[in-house]
Design an enzyme around this catalytic site. Structure first.
Site, PDB file in Angstrom:
ATOM      1  CG  ASP A  50     -47.758   4.514 -23.980  1.00  0.00           C
ATOM      2  OD1 ASP A  50     -47.780   4.234 -22.758  1.00  0.00           O
ATOM      3  OD2 ASP A  50     -47.654   5.672 -24.418  1.00  0.00           O
ATOM      4  CE1 TYR A  53     -54.022   0.393 -20.281  1.00  0.00           C
ATOM      5  CE2 TYR A  53     -54.493   1.302 -22.457  1.00  0.00           C
ATOM      6  CZ  TYR A  53     -54.872   1.064 -21.146  1.00  0.00           C
ATOM      7  OH  TYR A  53     -56.097   1.487 -20.705  1.00  0.00           O
ATOM      8  CG  ASP A  54     -51.890   1.159 -27.446  1.00  0.00           C
ATOM      9  OD1 ASP A  54     -52.592   1.598 -26.502  1.00  0.00           O
ATOM     10  OD2 ASP A  54     -51.138   1.866 -28.138  1.00  0.00           O
ATOM     11  CB  SER A  99     -70.609  26.885  -3.538  1.00  0.00           C
ATOM     12  OG  SER A  99     -71.350  27.843  -2.843  1.00  0.00           O
ATOM     13  CD  GLU A 130     -58.829  18.552   0.070  1.00  0.00           C
ATOM     14  OE1 GLU A 130     -59.713  19.128  -0.604  1.00  0.00           O
ATOM     15  OE2 GLU A 130     -58.931  17.406   0.509  1.00  0.00           O
ATOM     16  CE  LYS A 132     -62.486  28.010  -4.680  1.00  0.00           C
ATOM     17  NZ  LYS A 132     -62.794  27.826  -6.100  1.00  0.00           N
ATOM     18  CG  ASP A 134     -60.154  27.699 -12.113  1.00  0.00           C
ATOM     19  OD1 ASP A 134     -61.388  27.620 -11.943  1.00  0.00           O
ATOM     20  OD2 ASP A 134     -59.611  28.622 -12.725  1.00  0.00           O
ATOM     21  CD  GLU A 191     -63.174  21.348  -9.182  1.00  0.00           C
ATOM     22  OE1 GLU A 191     -64.017  20.914  -8.364  1.00  0.00           O
ATOM     23  OE2 GLU A 191     -63.171  22.515  -9.601  1.00  0.00           O
ATOM     24  CE1 TYR A 243     -64.464  18.871  -4.030  1.00  0.00           C
ATOM     25  CE2 TYR A 243     -62.786  18.858  -5.742  1.00  0.00           C
ATOM     26  CZ  TYR A 243     -64.037  19.248  -5.292  1.00  0.00           C
ATOM     27  OH  TYR A 243     -64.850  19.990  -6.083  1.00  0.00           O
ATOM     28  CE  LYS A 332     -61.701  33.151  -5.604  1.00  0.00           C
ATOM     29  NZ  LYS A 332     -61.950  32.618  -6.942  1.00  0.00           N
ATOM     30  CB  CYS A 430     -35.479  53.576 -35.188  1.00  0.00           C
ATOM     31  SG  CYS A 430     -34.805  52.753 -33.729  1.00  0.00           S
ATOM     32  CB  CYS A 433     -30.728  54.634 -34.155  1.00  0.00           C
ATOM     33  SG  CYS A 433     -31.630  53.793 -35.461  1.00  0.00           S
ATOM     34  CB  CYS A 446     -35.070  50.011 -36.388  1.00  0.00           C
ATOM     35  SG  CYS A 446     -33.514  50.890 -36.567  1.00  0.00           S
ATOM     36  CB  CYS A 452     -30.290  50.538 -34.066  1.00  0.00           C
ATOM     37  SG  CYS A 452     -31.657  50.781 -32.956  1.00  0.00           S
TER      38      CYS A 452
END
Ligand code: IVH
Length: 689
Positions: A50, A53-54, A99, A130, A132, A134, A191, A243, A332, A430, A433, A446, A452
């Site tokens: 990283d 990269y930075d 859809s 594939e 689905k 969300d 998505e 997709y 689903k 309780c 007990c 308790c 107990c």
């Protein structure tokens, strides 16, 4: 200049660069950064750190700051968030974003597969399978290989321009790969979603800052994508999968879905590694089951599978319903939410004595698991949700956590609520007990720790812990079995166990049960300090146990101490004092202590005088296990001769006694020049003394 492999980040001073050189370096940096973005965000297989990269990104930023005409929209520097937009512009989609028809049972999948298979060979039609996802569906448009714009699905015809926010999503390439061979125009459906781990971290942050948490990753992603200021979006844990192909100019559209996904991957567009293809209901069912099993372990939400005709050419023949195509179907997963009746609220006592209200429900199948109880956490939660027996409630099961009641759905009564049952109240005793409970904020507890049954396993495990009485072999699992088999009802019962009793438990043989009995037997004369800690009195950890032991010397004196006496001791505040007093005043706890005594447990008093004895003035530290003494016996032996035993090696230590497998104390002794002796010499010292 190549920043792809082993990038050299020892850059020349900006002043020393000609415009031409700056241009070349910026170009190489962009290519390098794009390459590393792809490795990291698309392939999840980074090849540089990283930090490196930075440095590349920072250098590019500097070049662009210095040479203004090097700036460009598709530069990786633009991802950190450009200027805010005034409003989200409307965009017409290139092709309608339809859809999906969705079904919840296999019986609806079979006729769909049959329709797809009509007119094909006996094997039926190949289908793409594939997850689905969300998240939220977007259109991404690339022109001459550059990301040109992106939009939300909207009503399917027109969406909103969210180009500025999409630029910040690192998995989305600003330039397609495969130089020169990119299609003139490419429209892709993808998505966008927030990772679950990122979501949790983001919400933790929001709550800490006093902001309202997002309800779920989907809402969080949707909320971010509609921001006007992309600086609010940059750096968020957003990701995407491509997709569908919505349109392509300048090259032939792939003939199958599989080829399309392969082409996406060539172009550097991220596709889901869980995509598969198959034929027939058996393949589809196996995929559905497989993903359902994997669901909780994924870092993104999925709520079913999508089945698509693989032969893209034939999709047109099947046609479209009003809003969804006939060539695709979503199957689903069973919902993880159901509505059911709350039958009763009971109270469970946890291992630490906390009383938790639990809703008993009319059993329902929630996402494949029968749920008949749900936690209500505490009384505040019960009041806030205002749930009562007889109410209809919405139950959710998220991930693999315990089911919860999300809300009351209606109150099945008249407007006055007269026919609803009474609001729930926590019991004053309780339920296990019968001891009077203590109220601590939203929690009810308790206090009868030792006596107990609900707290027994936890207590015994703690009693036997290495820092407490150090009873080898008495871990949680064994304890649970002893309690479940009715062999142990309180701590004192431990000392009455015979090897035969234990051998009757599964997994125990003659030798192991004898060993356990011997280990328990060895714990009959604990030091006061360890014993106080072992009792598991609230707020009495090792350090407070030591303070109490050395200040009061004997168990009886600790048990009889008043609040005032206790608070007068160093570091003992009112809360600790209260807890100690309550513990020893509790009848049931007293009875357990009496029974321990009757079973032969003798708590050794602290003898601080230590004045005279052959070893008086000496300090011993023990490490590792000795053959002929338990730790307590060894400590008792030196104390009986006027010496002290302490836990840690210091410059005041006279001897470190090392048994088998000694710990770091040996090294400490070496550092401080303290004498280390073995068991033989220790035994001789004792004899001479
Ligand atoms: S294909 C016409 N594939 O599900 C078919 N959609 O209405 C176009 N979705 O809003 C969609 N995962 O956002 C397709 N693997 C996937 C999908 C997927 C999720 C979404 C899509 C759509 C919703 C269903």
């Amino acid at each position: 200049m190549d920043f792809k492999r082993n990038p050299d980040t020892d850059f020349r001073p900006l002043d020393a660069l000609s415009e031409q050189q700056a241009r070349e370096e910026a170009k190489a940096l962009r290519e390098g950064i794009r390459y590393h973005d792809h490795r990291y965000y698309v392939e999840a297989d980074p090849v540089i750190s990283d930090a490196v990269y930075d440095r590349l990104l920072e250098r590019l930023q500097r070049l662009e700051d210095r040479f203004a005409d090097l700036r460009s929209d598709d530069s990786p520097t633009q991802r950190v968030g450009s200027e805010p937009v005034g409003e989200l512009e409307k965009v017409s989609h290139r092709a309608p974003m339809l859809s999906l028809e969705s079904v919840s049972g296999e019986s609806d999948v079979v006729p769909f597969l049959e329709r797809l298979g009509q007119g094909t060979d006996r094997g039926g039609a190949r289908v793409a399978l594939e997850p689905k996802f969300d998240g939220l569906s977007v259109e991404l448009v690339f022109e001459d290989g550059r990301f040109a714009n992106g939009s939300t699905r909207g009503d399917g015809e027109t969406g909103e321009d969210i180009t500025h926010n999409l630029r910040t999503v690192r998995a989305l390439p600003m330039r397609l790969r495969g130089d020169g061979h990119a299609p003139a125009r490419l429209a892709v459906r993808a998505e966008v979603f927030m990772t679950r781990s990122g979501f949790t971290a983001l919400n933790r942050d929001r709550v800490q800052r006093g902001e309202e948490p997002f309800a779920n990753p989907r809402n969080a992603a949707a909320g971010l994508m509609r921001q006007l200021d992309p600086r609010n979006v940059a750096g968020r844990p957003l990701d995407l999968f491509c997709y569908e192909l919505l349109g392509i100019d300048g090259e032939d559209a792939p003939e199958t879905h599989r080829d399309m996904l392969a082409r996406f991957a060539d172009l550097g567009l991220k596709t889901c590694p869980l995509n598969r293809s198959g034929m027939g209901i058996d393949d589809v069912r196996a995929y559905h089951e497989d993903l359902r099993g994997q669901r909780d372990g994924l870092d993104y939400d999925i709520d079913g599978i999508v089945i698509k005709l693989d032969a893209r050419r034939r999709r047109g023949e099947l046609g479209t319903r009003t809003r969804s195509p006939r060539w695709a179907l979503a199957w689903k997963f069973p919902p993880r939410e159901e509505i059911t009746r709350l039958e009763e609220i009971t109270v469970a006592v946890g291992r630490t004595g906390i009383l938790t209200p639990v809703a008993l429900l009319a059993p329902v199948d929630v996402g494949g698991v029968t749920v008949s109880r749900a936690t209500l956490h505490n009384i505040d939660e019960v009041r806030r949700k205002d749930v009562r027996p007889g109410d209809r409630v919405r139950v959710i099961r998220a991930g693999d956590v315990i089911p919860e009641i999300a809300e009351r759905v209606d109150d099945c009564g008249d407007a006055s609520g007269a026919s609803r049952s009474e609001p729930f109240e926590m019991p004053s005793h309780c339920p296990v007990c019968g001891t009077d409970v203590l109220r601590e904020g939203a929690y009810v507890r308790c206090p009868a720790g030792l006596a107990c049954e609900a707290q027994l396993v936890g207590h015994i495990t703690h009693y036997a812990d290495a820092q407490a009485l150090d009873i080898d072999g008495l871990g949680e699992e064994t304890t649970r079995r002893l309690v479940e088999h009715g062999l142990v009802h309180d701590l004192a019962d431990l000392y009455r166990l015979s090897a035969e009793d234990i051998a009757a438990l599964e997994g125990f043989g003659k030798r192991s049960s004898e060993k356990l009995v011997a280990a328990i037997d060895a714990a009959r004369e604990p030091s006061l300090e360890r014993f106080l800690y072992a009792l598991g009195i609230r707020h009495v950890g090792q350090s407070n146990a030591r303070i109490l032991a050395h200040a009061l010397n004997e168990l009886d004196r600790v048990a009889a101490a008043t609040r005032q006496e206790l608070t007068a001791l160093p570091e003992i505040g009112p809360e600790i004092a209260e807890s100690v007093v309550a513990f020893f005043r509790n009848d049931r706890n007293r009875r357990v202590l009496e029974r321990l005594q009757a079973a032969g447990v003798k708590v050794r008093a602290v003898d601080d005088r230590q004045a005279d004895g052959p070893l008086s003035g000496k300090t011993f530290v023990f490490t590792g296990s000795l053959d002929n003494y338990t730790r307590d016996e060894a400590e008792a032996a030196v104390q009986a001769r006027g010496a002290k035993a302490t836990a840690d090696v210091s410059s005041r230590t006279d001897f470190v006694v090392a048994g088998a497998e000694p710990g770091a104390k040996i090294e400490r002794a070496g550092e401080l020049g303290v004498e280390v002796i073995d068991e033989r010499r220790f035994a001789r010292l004792l004899e001479r003394g």
